[in-house]
Write an enzyme that holds these catalytic residues in place. Sequence first.
Site, short mmCIF file in Angstrom:
data_model
loop_
_atom_site.label_atom_id
_atom_site.label_comp_id
_atom_site.label_asym_id
_atom_site.label_seq_id
_atom_site.Cartn_x
_atom_site.Cartn_y
_atom_site.Cartn_z
N HIS A 72 33.66 51.52 56.06
CA HIS A 72 32.22 51.76 55.90
C HIS A 72 31.42 50.79 56.77
CE1 HIS A 72 32.32 53.91 51.72
NE2 HIS A 72 33.14 54.44 52.59
N TYR A 201 23.92 50.98 45.76
CA TYR A 201 23.53 50.00 44.74
C TYR A 201 22.10 50.36 44.33
CZ TYR A 201 27.44 46.90 46.12
OH TYR A 201 28.68 46.35 46.38
N LYS A 297 33.34 40.15 45.93
CA LYS A 297 33.97 39.00 46.60
C LYS A 297 35.28 38.50 45.99
CE LYS A 297 31.24 38.42 49.99
NZ LYS A 297 31.65 39.66 50.64
N TYR A 385 28.00 40.14 52.88
CA TYR A 385 28.73 41.27 52.28
C TYR A 385 30.01 41.57 53.06
CZ TYR A 385 29.34 45.56 49.63
OH TYR A 385 29.85 46.53 48.79
P1 RFL Z 1 44.41 38.73 38.84
O1 RFL Z 1 44.25 40.02 39.57
O2 RFL Z 1 43.73 38.60 37.53
O3 RFL Z 1 45.97 38.48 38.68
C1 RFL Z 1 46.48 37.47 37.84
C2 RFL Z 1 47.84 37.93 37.35
O4 RFL Z 1 48.41 36.91 36.55
C3 RFL Z 1 48.96 37.52 35.39
N1 RFL Z 1 49.05 36.48 34.35
C4 RFL Z 1 50.18 35.80 34.08
N2 RFL Z 1 51.40 35.86 34.61
C5 RFL Z 1 52.35 35.02 34.13
N3 RFL Z 1 52.10 34.13 33.13
C6 RFL Z 1 50.87 34.03 32.57
N4 RFL Z 1 50.68 33.15 31.58
C7 RFL Z 1 49.85 34.89 33.05
N5 RFL Z 1 48.55 35.07 32.73
C8 RFL Z 1 48.10 36.03 33.51
C9 RFL Z 1 48.05 38.67 35.08
O5 RFL Z 1 48.67 39.67 34.27
C10 RFL Z 1 47.74 39.17 36.47
O6 RFL Z 1 48.65 40.14 36.92
O7 RFL Z 1 43.93 37.50 39.73
P2 RFL Z 1 44.00 37.24 41.32
O8 RFL Z 1 45.35 37.58 41.84
O9 RFL Z 1 43.42 35.91 41.53
O10 RFL Z 1 43.03 38.37 41.95
C11 RFL Z 1 41.64 38.32 41.71
C12 RFL Z 1 41.06 39.73 41.65
O11 RFL Z 1 41.80 40.50 40.72
C13 RFL Z 1 39.57 39.73 41.24
O12 RFL Z 1 38.89 38.66 41.84
C14 RFL Z 1 38.87 41.03 41.65
O13 RFL Z 1 39.37 42.13 40.92
C15 RFL Z 1 37.37 40.92 41.41
N6 RFL Z 1 36.66 42.18 41.70
C16 RFL Z 1 36.32 42.52 43.00
N7 RFL Z 1 36.70 41.73 44.03
C17 RFL Z 1 36.45 42.11 45.31
O14 RFL Z 1 36.78 41.36 46.23
N8 RFL Z 1 35.83 43.30 45.63
C18 RFL Z 1 35.42 44.15 44.64
O15 RFL Z 1 34.93 45.24 44.95
C19 RFL Z 1 35.63 43.76 43.26
N9 RFL Z 1 35.26 44.57 42.25
C20 RFL Z 1 36.32 43.05 40.65
C21 RFL Z 1 35.60 44.23 40.96
C22 RFL Z 1 36.67 42.77 39.34
C23 RFL Z 1 36.32 43.65 38.33
N10 RFL Z 1 36.75 43.33 37.04
C24 RFL Z 1 37.37 44.27 36.17
C25 RFL Z 1 36.84 41.96 36.63
C26 RFL Z 1 35.23 45.10 39.96
C27 RFL Z 1 35.56 44.80 38.65
C28 RFL Z 1 35.09 45.74 37.57
C1 PHB Z 2 34.42 49.06 43.53
O1 PHB Z 2 34.54 50.04 44.28
O2 PHB Z 2 35.18 48.88 42.57
C2 PHB Z 2 33.34 48.08 43.76
C3 PHB Z 2 32.53 48.20 44.87
C4 PHB Z 2 31.50 47.29 45.09
C5 PHB Z 2 31.30 46.26 44.19
C6 PHB Z 2 32.12 46.12 43.09
C7 PHB Z 2 33.15 47.04 42.87
O3 PHB Z 2 30.28 45.40 44.40
#
Ligand code: RFL
Ligand code: PHB
Length: 395
Positions: A72, A201, A297, A385
Amino acid sequence: MRTQVAIIGAGPAGLLLAHLLRLRGIESVVIEARSRDYVEHRVRAGVLEQGTVDTLTDAGVGERMLREGLVHHGIELRFGGQGHRIAFEKLVPGRAITVYGQQEVVKDLIAARLEAGGEILFEVADVVPEEFGGPSPQVSFTHEGERKVIQADFIAGCDGFHGVCRDTIPAGVLTFFDKEYPFGWLGVLADVAPSSEELIYSSNARGFALHSMRSPTLSRFYLQVAPDEDIANWPDDRIWDELAARLETVPGWSLAAGPVLEKGITAMRSFVAEPMQHGRLYLAGDAAHIVPPTGAKGLNLAAFDVTVLTEALAAWYASGEGSLLDGYSQACLRRVWRAQHFSWWMTTLLHSFGSYDAYDRRLQESYRDYVCTSDAASTSLAENYVGLGRYRSPA
Ligand code: RFL
Ligand code: PHB
């Protein structure tokens, strides 16, 4: 069991770290609390910065992302009945984002690791990082009913925000910076073609909504809701009505609805632990810092942390040189704080705050107007971004 780096957590941070280390000839064992199926189907992030795309591609795990990811060159902001495009090609030429689901990144990394004969132990319990204050750290845990120990040179705490690693660092070592927001996001995955080519957004008096996507046939949406909202209050019809009320604010544009495949509510929070290391335990990704998802992020920061940690570990294994390891936290935190500020700023710009008085609302309207009409303001949004190059602390 003995390895060089014991990695706790098979999210994007832990899996990418394991892969990057293997490319440098450094062995690791990854342990994960959940099952493989669970981590491969956890719907979360979708937006990858150019730097993250480059890291995955250079590491040889970008082939499917390059084929299936959606590149994009802009996003749309909708306020006051008007849409405004933030045009990356004009504001930050040559830089773009790729929309590719986090669980797809996770699947690609797990496949690459298993293909290379690397180890991931799923469904481990009672994980305890130990002895990381000295030269011989170890991690003990239960797997398949047996208590096991991994002896390692280093421990990487990649276990997310609710993991155990951060909490095992002795009290008083870390400083925490924390902010909670008075709302959450209801996330929805729907089996319907996106109604827009780019992310939207949108914000009006009813609150914030985001239209994202996963593929030409799958859409992803988010709605601002109360932080303690019960998902039971959101039957599918209500979700579509509310998405339409918050997104159909531009004349002539309409939202296509379809079957909801998955939905869930996430609280919005900002958090940083400093420093991101203690002794031979290094925290990376959400274990060390989280941001509200508005700026997209979190996953990108996790990927950046582990590239820094890989370089530091590689230098140590190559020559015993420890200065990069000593400076790991500092090398990450500059970017972490830029992302903290940007995510807070996007969140403040785009959401409805119940606590706002008439004056606060006028300020918010003024800033939205500025972002949509000033090249300087929209360039600032665009460059944050898409991601700020290899933005890290000067050596
Ligand atoms: P994770 O993905 O949480 O992975 C951690 C892993 O550790 C496991 N774990 C354990 N394993 C062994 N022993 C234990 N005691 C443990 N405790 C936990 C867990 O089961 C898991 O598998 O962390 P990591 O690897 O640091 O990755 C971070 C990302 O997951 C997170 O920052 C993103 O998902 C945030 N996020 C977004 N980030 C972006 O860069 N772009 C996005 O568009 C974006 N959208 C989002 C998001 C996060 C969201 N939620 C649900 C929080 C949208 C949403 C809705
Ligand atoms: C997503 O596609 O999950 C998404 C996109 C943009 C955001 C957060 C999540 O800012």
